[in-house]
Design a protein around this motif. Structure first.
Motif, PDB file in Angstrom:
ATOM      1  N   LEU A  86       0.813  -1.217   0.000  1.00  0.00           N
ATOM      2  CA  LEU A  86       0.000   0.000   0.000  1.00  0.00           C
ATOM      3  C   LEU A  86       0.846   1.267   0.000  1.00  0.00           C
ATOM      4  CD1 LEU A  86      -2.906  -0.942   2.451  1.00  0.00           C
ATOM      5  CD2 LEU A  86      -2.780  -1.201  -0.033  1.00  0.00           C
ATOM      6  N   MET A  87       2.060   1.197   0.499  1.00  0.00           N
ATOM      7  CA  MET A  87       2.949   2.356   0.531  1.00  0.00           C
ATOM      8  C   MET A  87       4.210   2.017  -0.265  1.00  0.00           C
ATOM      9  SD  MET A  87       3.386   5.469   1.582  1.00  0.00           S
ATOM     10  CE  MET A  87       2.189   5.731   2.875  1.00  0.00           C
ATOM     11  N   THR A  88       4.514   2.872  -1.226  1.00  0.00           N
ATOM     12  CA  THR A  88       5.717   2.696  -2.032  1.00  0.00           C
ATOM     13  C   THR A  88       6.625   3.918  -1.835  1.00  0.00           C
ATOM     14  OG1 THR A  88       4.794   3.824  -3.967  1.00  0.00           O
ATOM     15  CG2 THR A  88       4.397   1.430  -3.788  1.00  0.00           C
ATOM     16  N   LEU A  92       3.789  12.121  -0.631  1.00  0.00           N
ATOM     17  CA  LEU A  92       3.178  12.553   0.625  1.00  0.00           C
ATOM     18  C   LEU A  92       4.057  13.557   1.360  1.00  0.00           C
ATOM     19  CD1 LEU A  92       1.616   9.227   1.933  1.00  0.00           C
ATOM     20  CD2 LEU A  92       0.383  11.288   1.232  1.00  0.00           C
ATOM     21  N   LYS A  93       5.361  13.413   1.245  1.00  0.00           N
ATOM     22  CA  LYS A  93       6.258  14.385   1.883  1.00  0.00           C
ATOM     23  C   LYS A  93       6.120  15.762   1.244  1.00  0.00           C
ATOM     24  CE  LYS A  93       9.373  11.044   3.836  1.00  0.00           C
ATOM     25  NZ  LYS A  93      10.672  10.410   3.845  1.00  0.00           N
ATOM     26  N   LYS A  94       5.686  15.797  -0.025  1.00  0.00           N
ATOM     27  CA  LYS A  94       5.419  17.067  -0.705  1.00  0.00           C
ATOM     28  C   LYS A  94       4.002  17.566  -0.395  1.00  0.00           C
ATOM     29  CE  LYS A  94       8.471  16.226  -4.626  1.00  0.00           C
ATOM     30  NZ  LYS A  94       8.538  16.013  -6.082  1.00  0.00           N
ATOM     31  N   ASN A  95       3.186  16.696   0.191  1.00  0.00           N
ATOM     32  CA  ASN A  95       1.795  17.034   0.539  1.00  0.00           C
ATOM     33  C   ASN A  95       1.511  16.669   1.991  1.00  0.00           C
ATOM     34  OD1 ASN A  95       0.349  17.761  -2.153  1.00  0.00           O
ATOM     35  ND2 ASN A  95       1.600  15.983  -2.642  1.00  0.00           N
ATOM     36  N   PRO A  96       2.189  17.350   2.940  1.00  0.00           N
ATOM     37  CA  PRO A  96       1.951  17.044   4.355  1.00  0.00           C
ATOM     38  C   PRO A  96       0.541  17.456   4.763  1.00  0.00           C
ATOM     39  CG  PRO A  96       3.291  19.008   4.137  1.00  0.00           C
ATOM     40  CD  PRO A  96       3.133  18.448   2.755  1.00  0.00           C
ATOM     41  N   ILE A 109      -5.009  14.121  -5.713  1.00  0.00           N
ATOM     42  CA  ILE A 109      -4.946  12.801  -5.101  1.00  0.00           C
ATOM     43  C   ILE A 109      -3.513  12.283  -5.164  1.00  0.00           C
ATOM     44  CG2 ILE A 109      -5.743  10.403  -5.240  1.00  0.00           C
ATOM     45  CD1 ILE A 109      -8.266  11.541  -6.661  1.00  0.00           C
ATOM     46  N   VAL A 110      -3.005  11.851  -4.023  1.00  0.00           N
ATOM     47  CA  VAL A 110      -1.676  11.252  -3.966  1.00  0.00           C
ATOM     48  C   VAL A 110      -1.772   9.755  -4.222  1.00  0.00           C
ATOM     49  CG1 VAL A 110       0.328  10.807  -2.503  1.00  0.00           C
ATOM     50  CG2 VAL A 110      -0.805  13.037  -2.425  1.00  0.00           C
ATOM     51  N   VAL A 111      -2.760   9.109  -3.600  1.00  0.00           N
ATOM     52  CA  VAL A 111      -2.946   7.669  -3.776  1.00  0.00           C
ATOM     53  C   VAL A 111      -4.409   7.320  -3.563  1.00  0.00           C
ATOM     54  CG1 VAL A 111      -2.330   7.150  -1.374  1.00  0.00           C
ATOM     55  CG2 VAL A 111      -2.105   5.362  -3.098  1.00  0.00           C
ATOM     56  N   LYS A 112      -4.889   6.335  -4.313  1.00  0.00           N
ATOM     57  CA  LYS A 112      -6.273   5.857  -4.181  1.00  0.00           C
ATOM     58  C   LYS A 112      -6.226   4.415  -3.688  1.00  0.00           C
ATOM     59  CE  LYS A 112     -10.414   4.778  -6.867  1.00  0.00           C
ATOM     60  NZ  LYS A 112     -10.989   4.765  -8.237  1.00  0.00           N
ATOM     61  N   TYR A 113      -6.941   4.168  -2.588  1.00  0.00           N
ATOM     62  CA  TYR A 113      -7.090   2.815  -2.057  1.00  0.00           C
ATOM     63  C   TYR A 113      -8.549   2.409  -2.186  1.00  0.00           C
ATOM     64  CZ  TYR A 113      -2.614   3.765   0.278  1.00  0.00           C
ATOM     65  OH  TYR A 113      -1.311   4.083   0.552  1.00  0.00           O
ATOM     66  N   PHE A 114      -8.797   1.113  -2.317  1.00  0.00           N
ATOM     67  CA  PHE A 114     -10.169   0.630  -2.382  1.00  0.00           C
ATOM     68  C   PHE A 114     -10.265  -0.769  -1.789  1.00  0.00           C
ATOM     69  CE2 PHE A 114      -8.083  -0.688  -6.250  1.00  0.00           C
ATOM     70  CZ  PHE A 114      -8.497  -2.003  -6.435  1.00  0.00           C
ATOM     71  N   GLY A 115     -11.469  -1.149  -1.409  1.00  0.00           N
ATOM     72  CA  GLY A 115     -11.694  -2.475  -0.852  1.00  0.00           C
ATOM     73  C   GLY A 115     -13.167  -2.755  -0.708  1.00  0.00           C
ATOM     74  N   GLY A 116     -13.500  -4.027  -0.552  1.00  0.00           N
ATOM     75  CA  GLY A 116     -14.904  -4.394  -0.457  1.00  0.00           C
ATOM     76  C   GLY A 116     -15.609  -4.077  -1.749  1.00  0.00           C
ATOM     77  N   SER A 117     -16.880  -3.787  -1.674  1.00  0.00           N
ATOM     78  CA  SER A 117     -17.615  -3.506  -2.905  1.00  0.00           C
ATOM     79  C   SER A 117     -17.541  -2.038  -3.313  1.00  0.00           C
ATOM     80  CB  SER A 117     -19.072  -3.926  -2.753  1.00  0.00           C
ATOM     81  OG  SER A 117     -19.691  -3.183  -1.727  1.00  0.00           O
ATOM     82  N   GLU A 177      -1.762   7.921 -10.539  1.00  0.00           N
ATOM     83  CA  GLU A 177      -0.416   8.424 -10.245  1.00  0.00           C
ATOM     84  C   GLU A 177      -0.512   9.639  -9.322  1.00  0.00           C
ATOM     85  OE1 GLU A 177       1.648   9.209 -13.921  1.00  0.00           O
ATOM     86  OE2 GLU A 177       0.666   7.488 -14.853  1.00  0.00           O
ATOM     87  N   PRO A 178       0.424   9.791  -8.386  1.00  0.00           N
ATOM     88  CA  PRO A 178       0.390  10.934  -7.468  1.00  0.00           C
ATOM     89  C   PRO A 178       0.301  12.276  -8.193  1.00  0.00           C
ATOM     90  CG  PRO A 178       2.031   9.357  -6.756  1.00  0.00           C
ATOM     91  CD  PRO A 178       1.552   8.900  -8.108  1.00  0.00           C
ATOM     92  N   GLY A 179      -0.702  13.075  -7.838  1.00  0.00           N
ATOM     93  CA  GLY A 179      -0.856  14.417  -8.375  1.00  0.00           C
ATOM     94  C   GLY A 179      -1.485  14.512  -9.748  1.00  0.00           C
ATOM     95  N   LYS A 180      -1.838  13.391 -10.358  1.00  0.00           N
ATOM     96  CA  LYS A 180      -2.379  13.418 -11.716  1.00  0.00           C
ATOM     97  C   LYS A 180      -3.868  13.791 -11.747  1.00  0.00           C
ATOM     98  CE  LYS A 180      -2.617  10.710 -15.952  1.00  0.00           C
ATOM     99  NZ  LYS A 180      -2.338   9.433 -16.589  1.00  0.00           N
ATOM    100  N   TYR A 181      -4.605  13.398 -10.725  1.00  0.00           N
ATOM    101  CA  TYR A 181      -6.053  13.630 -10.693  1.00  0.00           C
ATOM    102  C   TYR A 181      -6.447  14.471  -9.482  1.00  0.00           C
ATOM    103  CZ  TYR A 181      -6.042   9.662 -13.887  1.00  0.00           C
ATOM    104  OH  TYR A 181      -5.779   8.816 -14.932  1.00  0.00           O
ATOM    105  N   LYS A 182      -7.543  15.200  -9.644  1.00  0.00           N
ATOM    106  CA  LYS A 182      -8.134  15.937  -8.527  1.00  0.00           C
ATOM    107  C   LYS A 182      -9.263  15.098  -7.950  1.00  0.00           C
ATOM    108  CE  LYS A 182      -7.143  20.502 -10.352  1.00  0.00           C
ATOM    109  NZ  LYS A 182      -7.706  21.782 -10.809  1.00  0.00           N
ATOM    110  N   VAL A 183      -9.583  15.350  -6.697  1.00  0.00           N
ATOM    111  CA  VAL A 183     -10.660  14.622  -6.027  1.00  0.00           C
ATOM    112  C   VAL A 183     -11.950  14.725  -6.835  1.00  0.00           C
ATOM    113  CG1 VAL A 183     -12.155  14.612  -3.988  1.00  0.00           C
ATOM    114  CG2 VAL A 183      -9.679  14.746  -3.717  1.00  0.00           C
TER     115      VAL A 183
END
Length: 123
Positions: A3-5, A12-16, A29-37, A104-110
């Motif tokens: 989950l963390m690379t 994330l260090k650039k986006n505290p 968005i720095v990273v997107k996680y998902f789970g379940g349905s 990818e980090p910073g490529k998309y907005k929420v």
């Protein structure tokens, strides 16, 4: 799945925490996680904690319905620790949280990621 690379840590260090305060849907968005349905975490900020954990912040849905918008999912801003994401298991097969490798980090907005979702607002 990891989950963390190193790439996510660097982003994330650039986006505290609080670095995108007030941007709302324009937060990157720095990273997107998902789970379940339908559980989804759009992480926009984060900071390392003593002991190696990370405190993350972002726009989240756990797949629950929004009582004020029938047919839509409830989304809210909130905090989560990386260790909490790593420990989650979803029934019925006990699968864990995954990372969306296409975001990818910073490529998309929420707003770009959330509002394209039919359950949120666009039909």
């Amino acid at each position: 799945m990891q989950l963390m690379t190193a790439e996510i840590e660097k982003a994330l260090k650039k986006n505290p925490l609080y670095s995108q305060d007030g941007k709302g849907g324009d937060s990157k968005i720095v990273v997107k996680y998902f789970g379940g349905s339908a559980a989804t975490w759009l992480i926009t900020e984060g900071e390392p904690e003593p002991g190696g954990d990370w405190l993350l912040y972002g726009f989240v849905t756990l797949g629950l319905p929004d009582d004020f918008a029938p047919g839509k999912l409830l989304w809210e801003w909130g905090y989560v620790r990386l260790s909490e994401l790593q420990s989650l298991r979803f029934p019925p097969f006990g699968l864990g949280v995954e990372r969306d490798i296409l975001v990818e980090p910073g490529k998309y907005k929420v707003k770009d990621e959330v509002f394209m979702c039919r359950q949120y607002g666009r039909d």
